[in-house]
Design an enzyme around this catalytic site. Structure first.
Site, PDB file in Angstrom:
ATOM      1  N   ASP A  90       0.876  -1.173   0.000  1.00  0.00           N
ATOM      2  CA  ASP A  90       0.000   0.000   0.000  1.00  0.00           C
ATOM      3  C   ASP A  90       0.914   1.225   0.000  1.00  0.00           C
ATOM      4  O   ASP A  90       2.129   1.109  -0.219  1.00  0.00           O
ATOM      5  CB  ASP A  90      -0.982  -0.032   1.189  1.00  0.00           C
ATOM      6  CG  ASP A  90      -0.310   0.193   2.530  1.00  0.00           C
ATOM      7  OD1 ASP A  90       0.942   0.221   2.595  1.00  0.00           O
ATOM      8  OD2 ASP A  90      -1.035   0.343   3.538  1.00  0.00           O
ATOM      9  N   HIS A  91       0.339   2.409   0.238  1.00  0.00           N
ATOM     10  CA  HIS A  91       1.156   3.632   0.251  1.00  0.00           C
ATOM     11  C   HIS A  91       2.209   3.586   1.357  1.00  0.00           C
ATOM     12  O   HIS A  91       3.321   4.087   1.188  1.00  0.00           O
ATOM     13  CB  HIS A  91       0.258   4.864   0.406  1.00  0.00           C
ATOM     14  CG  HIS A  91      -0.653   4.796   1.599  1.00  0.00           C
ATOM     15  ND1 HIS A  91      -1.737   3.932   1.639  1.00  0.00           N
ATOM     16  CD2 HIS A  91      -0.620   5.428   2.800  1.00  0.00           C
ATOM     17  CE1 HIS A  91      -2.342   4.066   2.812  1.00  0.00           C
ATOM     18  NE2 HIS A  91      -1.683   4.966   3.535  1.00  0.00           N
TER      19      HIS A  91
ATOM     20  N   CYS B 113       3.383  -3.107   3.963  1.00  0.00           N
ATOM     21  CA  CYS B 113       2.583  -1.945   4.354  1.00  0.00           C
ATOM     22  C   CYS B 113       3.394  -1.183   5.400  1.00  0.00           C
ATOM     23  O   CYS B 113       4.606  -1.376   5.512  1.00  0.00           O
ATOM     24  CB  CYS B 113       1.182  -2.343   4.816  1.00  0.00           C
ATOM     25  SG  CYS B 113       1.089  -3.392   6.281  1.00  0.00           S
TER      26      CYS B 113
ATOM     27  N   THR C 286       3.285  -1.274   8.755  1.00  0.00           N
ATOM     28  CA  THR C 286       3.737  -2.153   9.836  1.00  0.00           C
ATOM     29  C   THR C 286       3.924  -3.599   9.405  1.00  0.00           C
ATOM     30  O   THR C 286       4.559  -4.375  10.129  1.00  0.00           O
ATOM     31  CB  THR C 286       2.686  -2.171  10.966  1.00  0.00           C
ATOM     32  OG1 THR C 286       1.450  -2.651  10.394  1.00  0.00           O
ATOM     33  CG2 THR C 286       2.487  -0.781  11.561  1.00  0.00           C
TER      34      THR C 286
ATOM     35  N   HIS D 143       9.662 -24.146   9.003  1.00  0.00           N
ATOM     36  CA  HIS D 143       8.676 -24.815   9.865  1.00  0.00           C
ATOM     37  C   HIS D 143       7.233 -24.534   9.473  1.00  0.00           C
ATOM     38  O   HIS D 143       6.357 -25.347   9.765  1.00  0.00           O
ATOM     39  CB  HIS D 143       8.891 -24.400  11.325  1.00  0.00           C
ATOM     40  CG  HIS D 143      10.073 -25.056  11.957  1.00  0.00           C
ATOM     41  ND1 HIS D 143      10.294 -25.055  13.315  1.00  0.00           N
ATOM     42  CD2 HIS D 143      11.118 -25.764  11.409  1.00  0.00           C
ATOM     43  CE1 HIS D 143      11.414 -25.720  13.586  1.00  0.00           C
ATOM     44  NE2 HIS D 143      11.937 -26.141  12.446  1.00  0.00           N
TER      45      HIS D 143
ATOM     46  N   ARG E  60       6.943 -33.451  10.518  1.00  0.00           N
ATOM     47  CA  ARG E  60       5.965 -33.048  11.551  1.00  0.00           C
ATOM     48  C   ARG E  60       5.412 -31.654  11.272  1.00  0.00           C
ATOM     49  O   ARG E  60       4.285 -31.330  11.663  1.00  0.00           O
ATOM     50  CB  ARG E  60       6.605 -33.106  12.935  1.00  0.00           C
ATOM     51  CG  ARG E  60       7.701 -32.079  13.187  1.00  0.00           C
ATOM     52  CD  ARG E  60       8.417 -32.332  14.514  1.00  0.00           C
ATOM     53  NE  ARG E  60       9.386 -31.298  14.840  1.00  0.00           N
ATOM     54  CZ  ARG E  60      10.615 -31.227  14.334  1.00  0.00           C
ATOM     55  NH1 ARG E  60      11.019 -32.112  13.442  1.00  0.00           N
ATOM     56  NH2 ARG E  60      11.448 -30.259  14.693  1.00  0.00           N
TER      57      ARG E  60
HETATM   58  C1  RB5 Z   1      -1.419   2.984   6.404  1.00  0.00           C
HETATM   59  O1  RB5 Z   1      -1.372   4.210   7.051  1.00  0.00           O
HETATM   60  C2  RB5 Z   1      -1.189   1.866   7.397  1.00  0.00           C
HETATM   61  O2  RB5 Z   1      -2.275   1.721   8.233  1.00  0.00           O
HETATM   62  C3  RB5 Z   1      -0.892   0.579   6.647  1.00  0.00           C
HETATM   63  O3  RB5 Z   1       0.204   0.743   5.814  1.00  0.00           O
HETATM   64  C4  RB5 Z   1      -0.552  -0.626   7.496  1.00  0.00           C
HETATM   65  O4  RB5 Z   1       0.464  -0.328   8.406  1.00  0.00           O
HETATM   66  C5  RB5 Z   1      -1.667  -1.337   8.099  1.00  0.00           C
HETATM   67  O5  RB5 Z   1      -1.497  -2.355   8.769  1.00  0.00           O
END
Ligand code: RB5
Length: 143
Positions: free
Chosen positions: A9-10, A66, A68, A99, A133
């Site tokens: 995403d951005h 993204c 995070t 794993h 396993r």
């Molecule tokens: C975008 O601002 C942010 O929420 C997205 O990139 C991501 O971190 C969401 O989990």
């Protein structure tokens, strides 16, 4: 050489752009599923672009970025057959493959620098699933 589907995403656009070039330079078959600019967009739709591609191409692996890595991992893991691993260390990247037979690595641009991200992707692509396993355990995911 790996077949790789990658999207962001951005919030992950800059790291995704870096990784596309990094992986192409290493000779991988890289399919950049966007976006092509850093305008605000919705990460579940970008996760879906990669998971749709992976379900049609079992030999491929995915990279989702993204801010995070959390939103991408949540979205991708809703899809049966997708095992997405949010990684912040090379140890995570190694064991996600060995794993968990992860087929997607999720990264957070606001968490992880480019050098570590590149190393994690290298480890992810070069580590084999151990089976045994661990296969029994991942087969229990959808029971
Ligand atoms: C975008 O601002 C942010 O929420 C997205 O990139 C991501 O971190 C969401 O989990």
């Amino acid at each position: 050489m790996s077949i790789i589907y990658i999207a962001s995403d951005h919030g992950g656009f800059n790291l995704k752009t870096f990784l596309v070039q990094y992986l192409k330079d290493k000779g991988h078959d890289v399919h950049d599923l966007g976006p092509s600019d850093p305008a605000s967009c919705d990460y579940p739709l970008k996760a879906q672009a990669v998971t749709d591609a992976l379900l049609k191409d079992e030999n491929a692996l995915g990279v989702l970025v993204c801010g995070t890595g959390i939103g991408m991992s949540m979205a991708a893991n809703r899809v049966p057959g997708i095992r997405a691993a949010l990684c912040t260390t090379e140890f995570h990247a190694s064991y996600a493959r060995a794993h968990n037979n992860a087929n997607v690595i999720c990264l957070g641009e606001r968490v992880t620098g480019q050098g570590l991200a590149a190393s994690m992707v290298d480890v992810f692509l070069s580590t084999a699933f151990e089976g045994g396993r661990h296969l029994r355990r991942i087969n229990l995911f959808n029971k």
